[in-house]
Design a protein around this motif. Sequence first.
Motif, PDB file in Angstrom:
ATOM      1  N   GLU A   1      75.319  56.409  46.160  1.00 27.78           N
ATOM      2  CA  GLU A   1      74.049  55.838  45.722  1.00 27.78           C
ATOM      3  C   GLU A   1      73.404  56.743  44.660  1.00 27.78           C
ATOM      4  O   GLU A   1      73.379  57.973  44.808  1.00 27.78           O
ATOM      5  CB  GLU A   1      73.093  55.672  46.900  1.00 27.78           C
ATOM      6  N   PHE A   2      72.870  56.100  43.640  1.00 31.88           N
ATOM      7  CA  PHE A   2      72.130  56.844  42.625  1.00 31.88           C
ATOM      8  C   PHE A   2      70.726  57.146  43.153  1.00 31.88           C
ATOM      9  O   PHE A   2      70.213  56.465  44.056  1.00 31.88           O
ATOM     10  CB  PHE A   2      72.048  56.055  41.322  1.00 31.88           C
ATOM     11  N   ALA A   3      70.084  58.143  42.596  1.00 35.83           N
ATOM     12  CA  ALA A   3      68.771  58.600  43.089  1.00 35.83           C
ATOM     13  C   ALA A   3      67.727  57.505  42.975  1.00 35.83           C
ATOM     14  O   ALA A   3      66.854  57.381  43.849  1.00 35.83           O
ATOM     15  CB  ALA A   3      68.332  59.846  42.320  1.00 35.83           C
ATOM     16  N   TRP A   4      67.786  56.720  41.918  1.00 29.42           N
ATOM     17  CA  TRP A   4      66.769  55.671  41.746  1.00 29.42           C
ATOM     18  C   TRP A   4      66.937  54.512  42.721  1.00 29.42           C
ATOM     19  O   TRP A   4      66.064  53.668  42.828  1.00 29.42           O
ATOM     20  CB  TRP A   4      66.774  55.162  40.308  1.00 29.42           C
ATOM     21  N   ASP A   5      68.084  54.469  43.421  1.00 32.83           N
ATOM     22  CA  ASP A   5      68.302  53.432  44.425  1.00 32.83           C
ATOM     23  C   ASP A   5      68.044  53.935  45.842  1.00 32.83           C
ATOM     24  O   ASP A   5      68.343  53.221  46.807  1.00 32.83           O
ATOM     25  CB  ASP A   5      69.746  52.912  44.334  1.00 32.83           C
ATOM     26  N   ARG A   6      67.477  55.133  45.984  1.00 36.01           N
ATOM     27  CA  ARG A   6      67.234  55.720  47.306  1.00 36.01           C
ATOM     28  C   ARG A   6      65.736  55.967  47.483  1.00 36.01           C
ATOM     29  O   ARG A   6      65.237  57.050  47.209  1.00 36.01           O
ATOM     30  CB  ARG A   6      68.003  57.030  47.462  1.00 36.01           C
ATOM     31  N   PRO A   7      64.982  54.966  47.934  1.00 36.86           N
ATOM     32  CA  PRO A   7      63.536  55.145  48.113  1.00 36.86           C
ATOM     33  C   PRO A   7      63.256  56.106  49.258  1.00 36.86           C
ATOM     34  O   PRO A   7      64.045  56.250  50.198  1.00 36.86           O
ATOM     35  CB  PRO A   7      63.040  53.731  48.423  1.00 36.86           C
ATOM     36  N   ALA A   8      62.096  56.743  49.163  1.00 35.24           N
ATOM     37  CA  ALA A   8      61.691  57.684  50.217  1.00 35.24           C
ATOM     38  C   ALA A   8      61.484  56.932  51.526  1.00 35.24           C
ATOM     39  O   ALA A   8      60.903  55.846  51.570  1.00 35.24           O
ATOM     40  CB  ALA A   8      60.406  58.402  49.812  1.00 35.24           C
ATOM     41  N   GLY A   9      61.987  57.508  52.610  1.00 34.55           N
ATOM     42  CA  GLY A   9      61.855  56.894  53.914  1.00 34.55           C
ATOM     43  C   GLY A   9      62.980  55.946  54.261  1.00 34.55           C
ATOM     44  O   GLY A   9      62.945  55.312  55.318  1.00 34.55           O
ATOM     45  N   HIS A  10      63.974  55.840  53.406  1.00 29.99           N
ATOM     46  CA  HIS A  10      65.119  54.984  53.706  1.00 29.99           C
ATOM     47  C   HIS A  10      65.859  55.541  54.928  1.00 29.99           C
ATOM     48  O   HIS A  10      66.007  56.766  55.076  1.00 29.99           O
ATOM     49  CB  HIS A  10      66.045  54.917  52.497  1.00 29.99           C
ATOM     50  N   PRO A  11      66.329  54.670  55.830  1.00 28.39           N
ATOM     51  CA  PRO A  11      66.977  55.186  57.055  1.00 28.39           C
ATOM     52  C   PRO A  11      68.151  56.123  56.800  1.00 28.39           C
ATOM     53  O   PRO A  11      68.398  57.027  57.604  1.00 28.39           O
ATOM     54  CB  PRO A  11      67.437  53.901  57.762  1.00 28.39           C
ATOM     55  N   ASP A  12      68.881  55.936  55.712  1.00 31.03           N
ATOM     56  CA  ASP A  12      70.043  56.775  55.431  1.00 31.03           C
ATOM     57  C   ASP A  12      69.738  57.880  54.425  1.00 31.03           C
ATOM     58  O   ASP A  12      70.642  58.624  54.043  1.00 31.03           O
ATOM     59  CB  ASP A  12      71.200  55.918  54.895  1.00 31.03           C
TER      60      ASP A  12
END
Length: 397
Positions: free
Chosen positions: A77-88
């Motif tokens: 996953e790219f950083a812009w596709d990983r929102p804060a608080g995502h379970p993973d």
Amino acid sequence: MNRGEQLAVLSGAAAEQWGLVTAAQAKRLGLNAVQLLRLTEAGLTENVSRGVYLVTAAGMPTGLEAKAAWLRLQPKEFAWDRPAGHPDSGVLSHATACQLHELGDIPAPEVDITVPRRRTTTEPFVRLRTAALDKQEITIVDGLPTTTVDRTITDLLRAKADGGHVGRAIADAERRGMISLDDLAEAVSPYNRRYGLSAAADGRDLIEHLVSQAGQSLLRHDMDRASQQGFNEAVNRMQAHVAKNISALQEHVLPRTGLYAGLDEALAQVATNYTSLAQTMQEIARTPPRLDELLQRMSQTPPALTEFFSNLAAPAHPFESRFRSASALQQYSSLPPATRSALERAAAAGASRRGPGAAAHPGADQEPAAGPDEPHHPDEDEDEDEDEDETRKQPEQ
């Protein structure tokens, strides 16, 4: 793709990730492991961590270990596709968060990452901690999801970190305005016993205890001390200035003008004059008894004046009350004196027969007797006829 195109593809993704890109991300972009190795051999990329590459032209980022460890949690996953608080997606916390916030000097041999569910890693310098975080406890520091300062301090106290290190972090955060001491005191109060404080202590006591262990002081206390010190210095300077002026006045000015010897006498005279003035004002404020009596007598109307106004209001002659109009009175005044005397005698005689009350207010139906010299007026005969008709109609009503 030739080498230039490969580098351009990697640079476009790395520009949004601190100049870093993972091998799994490069594969998604169309580059295989052999192409990555050739770019590294050419000095265009650098393998900075297992499975993480740095585009050399981007420069070495700060906090490289933390950023590389966070990218490896979800390498595809790219950083812009990983929102804060995502379970993973993890959140940097504890000592690593302190370093990202640039608070204190607490050592961070490992990269601390808090994840919402239990996970394991084979990375030797990464420590995963399991905890549920609210969105209010997560902030973004240099593009990385990081625990807030308050949450970072409570995490350190919960993990039994060194009190001096935690106290230094608290002092730095308070000086930079990153925390509220009241809110932090409420959050850290459950950890008083862990750091040797009694059960009666509160969160503020723990904060001051930790800060003192670090050999630091809170900005608020420094400001209070500075304010008190500055105030004391200002008072001392003012006192010295006043004392200097008084000394110069007594030494130079007063002896030359001759005022020094008579200064006490002048002050006493001023006090005496002030007392006399106050007594005079009190005497003026009190109204003399004679003036009160005079004002009371002036407010009352004299009996003679009352009788005078009553006489003015009464008719000039009882007989004149018979005339209700100015024209009738004018006709009566034009009669000869002998006729008027006869009419007045007749009116007086009729009033005496009816009584004293009727003499003052003769009835409207009484007519004076006509004298031998009285002229005949037809209009008066008509008035008399109308009076007789009204007299006859009254019993019928």
